[in-house]
Motif scaffolding. Structure first.
Motif, short mmCIF file in Angstrom:
data_model
loop_
_atom_site.label_atom_id
_atom_site.label_comp_id
_atom_site.label_asym_id
_atom_site.label_seq_id
_atom_site.Cartn_x
_atom_site.Cartn_y
_atom_site.Cartn_z
N ALA A 24 53.75 -14.16 -5.88
CA ALA A 24 55.01 -12.67 -5.54
C ALA A 24 55.90 -13.56 -4.32
O ALA A 24 57.01 -13.18 -3.90
CB ALA A 24 54.29 -11.46 -5.72
N GLU A 29 61.64 -13.38 -0.63
CA GLU A 29 62.86 -13.30 0.51
C GLU A 29 64.41 -13.21 -0.49
O GLU A 29 65.24 -13.35 -0.38
CB GLU A 29 63.09 -14.89 1.20
CG GLU A 29 62.12 -14.83 1.73
CD GLU A 29 61.40 -16.27 2.55
OE1 GLU A 29 62.37 -17.02 3.14
OE2 GLU A 29 60.75 -16.83 2.50
N PHE A 35 52.62 -7.80 -4.52
CA PHE A 35 52.32 -6.67 -4.86
C PHE A 35 50.80 -5.53 -3.56
O PHE A 35 50.61 -4.55 -4.17
CB PHE A 35 51.25 -7.16 -6.25
CG PHE A 35 52.14 -7.28 -7.14
CD1 PHE A 35 52.52 -6.36 -8.94
CD2 PHE A 35 52.47 -8.91 -7.49
CE1 PHE A 35 53.20 -6.81 -8.91
CE2 PHE A 35 53.88 -8.69 -8.92
CZ PHE A 35 54.09 -8.26 -9.44
N ARG A 36 50.87 -6.84 -3.16
CA ARG A 36 49.35 -6.39 -1.56
C ARG A 36 50.07 -6.48 -0.57
O ARG A 36 49.49 -5.96 0.18
CB ARG A 36 48.42 -7.33 -2.25
CG ARG A 36 48.02 -7.19 -3.51
CD ARG A 36 46.48 -7.83 -3.55
NE ARG A 36 45.81 -7.82 -5.20
CZ ARG A 36 46.86 -8.33 -6.47
NH1 ARG A 36 47.67 -8.98 -6.06
NH2 ARG A 36 46.61 -7.87 -7.81
N TRP A 42 51.63 -2.16 -5.44
CA TRP A 42 49.87 -1.27 -5.45
C TRP A 42 49.61 -0.69 -4.51
O TRP A 42 48.22 -0.85 -4.06
CB TRP A 42 48.71 -2.93 -5.78
CG TRP A 42 48.82 -3.44 -7.50
CD1 TRP A 42 48.77 -4.68 -7.53
CD2 TRP A 42 49.73 -3.16 -8.54
NE1 TRP A 42 49.10 -5.35 -8.30
CE2 TRP A 42 49.61 -3.85 -9.43
CE3 TRP A 42 49.89 -1.74 -8.98
CZ2 TRP A 42 50.13 -4.41 -11.10
CZ3 TRP A 42 51.29 -2.07 -10.34
CH2 TRP A 42 50.80 -2.57 -11.18
N HIS A 119 51.59 -14.85 -16.61
CA HIS A 119 51.24 -13.46 -16.42
C HIS A 119 52.77 -12.77 -17.26
O HIS A 119 53.12 -11.24 -17.42
CB HIS A 119 51.34 -12.39 -15.08
CG HIS A 119 49.88 -13.13 -14.68
ND1 HIS A 119 49.77 -12.55 -13.08
CD2 HIS A 119 48.91 -14.22 -14.96
CE1 HIS A 119 48.83 -13.09 -13.26
NE2 HIS A 119 48.25 -13.69 -13.94
N THR A 188 50.78 -16.71 -2.82
CA THR A 188 50.18 -16.10 -3.77
C THR A 188 48.95 -15.47 -3.19
O THR A 188 48.11 -16.14 -1.83
CB THR A 188 49.16 -16.78 -4.65
OG1 THR A 188 48.64 -15.87 -5.58
CG2 THR A 188 48.98 -17.86 -4.71
N SER A 189 48.53 -14.30 -2.69
CA SER A 189 46.82 -13.92 -2.43
C SER A 189 46.19 -14.43 -2.26
O SER A 189 44.95 -13.53 -2.02
CB SER A 189 47.32 -12.26 -1.81
OG SER A 189 47.43 -12.17 -3.40
N ASN A 213 52.50 -20.02 3.09
CA ASN A 213 52.06 -18.44 2.98
C ASN A 213 52.39 -17.93 4.82
O ASN A 213 51.21 -18.57 5.86
CB ASN A 213 50.81 -17.84 2.69
CG ASN A 213 50.52 -16.60 1.87
OD1 ASN A 213 51.23 -15.81 2.79
ND2 ASN A 213 50.17 -16.76 0.95
N ALA A 231 58.28 -18.84 2.26
CA ALA A 231 58.89 -19.78 1.40
C ALA A 231 60.16 -20.34 1.80
O ALA A 231 60.14 -21.70 1.85
CB ALA A 231 58.41 -19.92 0.11
P1 OAD Z 1 50.46 -10.74 -4.09
O1 OAD Z 1 51.03 -9.34 -3.70
O2 OAD Z 1 49.14 -10.16 -3.85
O3 OAD Z 1 50.36 -11.60 -2.54
C1 OAD Z 1 51.72 -11.94 -2.04
C2 OAD Z 1 51.52 -12.88 -1.29
O4 OAD Z 1 52.43 -13.44 -0.54
C3 OAD Z 1 50.75 -12.77 -0.05
O5 OAD Z 1 49.39 -13.70 0.27
C4 OAD Z 1 51.53 -12.65 0.91
O6 OAD Z 1 51.28 -12.85 2.76
C5 OAD Z 1 52.88 -13.53 0.82
N1 OAD Z 1 54.54 -13.89 1.24
C6 OAD Z 1 54.75 -12.55 1.34
N2 OAD Z 1 56.30 -13.46 1.79
C7 OAD Z 1 55.98 -14.35 1.27
C8 OAD Z 1 57.01 -15.27 2.23
N3 OAD Z 1 58.35 -15.06 2.55
N4 OAD Z 1 57.40 -16.47 1.45
C9 OAD Z 1 55.35 -16.86 1.24
N5 OAD Z 1 54.30 -15.81 0.90
C10 OAD Z 1 55.05 -14.69 1.27
O7 OAD Z 1 50.96 -11.38 -5.00
P2 OAD Z 1 50.52 -12.47 -6.23
O8 OAD Z 1 49.48 -12.91 -5.36
O9 OAD Z 1 51.40 -13.20 -7.27
O10 OAD Z 1 49.91 -9.71 -11.57
O11 OAD Z 1 49.75 -11.41 -6.64
C11 OAD Z 1 48.97 -11.80 -8.53
C12 OAD Z 1 49.01 -11.00 -8.96
O12 OAD Z 1 48.60 -9.55 -8.90
C13 OAD Z 1 50.57 -10.35 -9.84
O13 OAD Z 1 50.72 -11.22 -10.61
C14 OAD Z 1 50.66 -9.43 -10.42
C15 OAD Z 1 49.22 -8.51 -9.02
O14 OAD Z 1 48.67 -7.88 -9.95
C16 OAD Z 1 50.34 -8.53 -12.93
O15 OAD Z 1 51.19 -7.43 -12.71
C17 OAD Z 1 49.56 -9.45 -14.25
#
Ligand code: OAD
Length: 241
Positions: A24, A29, A35-36, A42, A119, A188-189, A213, A231
Motif C-alpha cells: 500500500a 503518495e 491499511f496499518r 484497519w 490480492h 509494505t509492512s 520504506n 517510494a
Molecule cells: P500496510 O498498510 O500494512 O503497510 C504499508 C507500508 O507502507 C508501511 O510499512 C508504511 O511504512 C509504508 N509506507 C507508507 N508511506 C509510504 C511511502 N510514501 N513510500 C513507501 N512506503 C510507505 O500495507 P500492506 O503491507 O500493503 O490485504 O498490507 C498488506 C495487505 O494487508 C493489503 O494488501 C491488504 C491488507 O489487509 C487485503 O486487503 C487482502
C-alpha cells in the motif's frame, strides 16, 4: 544514503532477473490510504466486518458500500513517480516481475504490463453463482450488483481474509522471487502472508534484497540495503529516466 542509492542503482542496472513486491505504501503518495499506518483503513474499520467471506454472506450491501467508497476514492487517484519508475524499470528488459498486494490498479495505469496482483483488483467483479470474472469500472456501482450472464450476486474480485490465493498467482510470485538476483520490497509492512515470505525466499536463493520504506521493518537478516524514505522520492532516483 547517497552511497546506498548508488549501490542499489548499480545492482538494478546489472540484474538479470529482478523481482519487485509492492504494498500500500507505493500508492500512499497517490492519495490511496494504507491499511496499518496512523490513518490506515484497519484503524478505522474492522476487517472482520468488511473483508471476509463471512461478512459478505451476512451483509453484502454493507461490504459493497465500503468497496464502492474505495473505488470512488481510487478513481480520483493517479500513479505517482514510484509507479512510473517501476514501469520504466520493466521496460529496460526481460527478466522482470512486479508482484503487488495492491488492488488499486495504479501499476497498470502507470504502464506496468502484467503485474501479479496477489490480492485481486478493485475494478474486477466475480459472480458468486457462475464464478465469471469481469471488469467493472462503474462508480458508483449499483448495490448490490448483479451478473449480466446469470443474474447472480457479484462480489469484489479481492482475496479476503481467510481465503486462498489463486494457485497461478502464487506460483508466479514465488517463482519470481526464488529465481531473481535482485529483489525490491517497496511500501509494505510485511504483515500479511504469503507476500511477507517473498523477501526471505529471495534472500535464501542468494538474491540482493532492498527495502524501500519510510518506516522499515527492524533488521532481520533478509534485507541487504534499507532505503528509509518515500517510494515516490526514492524510486525515481534508483531508476533515472
Ligand atoms: P500496510 O498498510 O500494512 O503497510 C504499508 C507500508 O507502507 C508501511 O510499512 C508504511 O511504512 C509504508 N509506507 C507508507 N508511506 C509510504 C511511502 N510514501 N513510500 C513507501 N512506503 C510507505 O500495507 P500492506 O503491507 O500493503 O490485504 O498490507 C498488506 C495487505 O494487508 C493489503 O494488501 C491488504 C491488507 O489487509 C487485503 O486487503 C487482502
Amino acid at each position: 544514503m547517497t552511497d546506498d542509492i548508488e549501490r542499489v542503482r548499480e545492482r538494478l542496472e546489472t540484474a538479470e532477473r529482478l523481482a519487485v513486491l509492492t504494498g500500500a505504501g507505493v500508492s500512499a503518495e497517490s492519495g490511496v490510504p494504507t491499511f496499518r499506518g496512523p490513518d490506515g483503513l484497519w484503524r478505522k474499520y474492522r476487517a472482520e466486518d468488511l473483508a471476509t467471506p463471512e461478512a459478505f454472506a451476512r451483509d453484502p450491501r454493507l461490504v459493497w458500500e465500503w468497496y464502492d467508497w474505495r473505488r470512488g476514492l481510487v478513481s480520483q487517484c493517479h500513479p505517482n513517480p514510484a509507479h512510473t519508475a517501476l514501469a520504466a524499470l520493466e521496460r529496460r528488459g526481460p527478466g522482470f516481475t512486479l508482484v503487488t498486494q495492491n488492488v488499486d490498479g495504479l501499476h497498470a495505469l502507470a504502464g506496468s504490463r502484467d503485474p501479479v496482483e496477489m490480492h485481486g483488483n478493485l475494478w474486477k467483479v466475480r459472480c458468486t453463482a457462475c464464478h465469471r470474472v469481469g471488469d467493472d469500472r462503474r462508480v458508483p456501482i449499483p448495490i448490490p450488483p448483479r451478473c449480466d450472464a446469470c443474474g447472480g450476486l457479484l462480489r469484489p474480485h479481492i482475496v479476503w481474509f481467510g481465503e486462498s490465493l489463486e494457485a497461478d498467482v502464487l506460483e508466479r510470485a514465488f517463482r519470481a522471487f526464488a529465481y531473481c538476483d535482485v529483489a525490491l520490497i517497496v511500501g509494505t509492512s510485511g504483515r500479511v502472508q504469503p507476500a511477507a515470505s517473498l523477501a526471505g525466499v529471495a534472500k535464501q536463493a542468494g538474491a540482493f534484497v532492498v527495502e524501500v520504506n519510510p518506516d522499515p521493518a527492524p533488521p532481520d537478516g533478509r534485507v541487504d540495503v534499507t532505503l528509509a524514505g518515500k517510494a515516490g522520492e526514492l524510486m525515481p532516483r534508483l531508476v533515472p529516466a
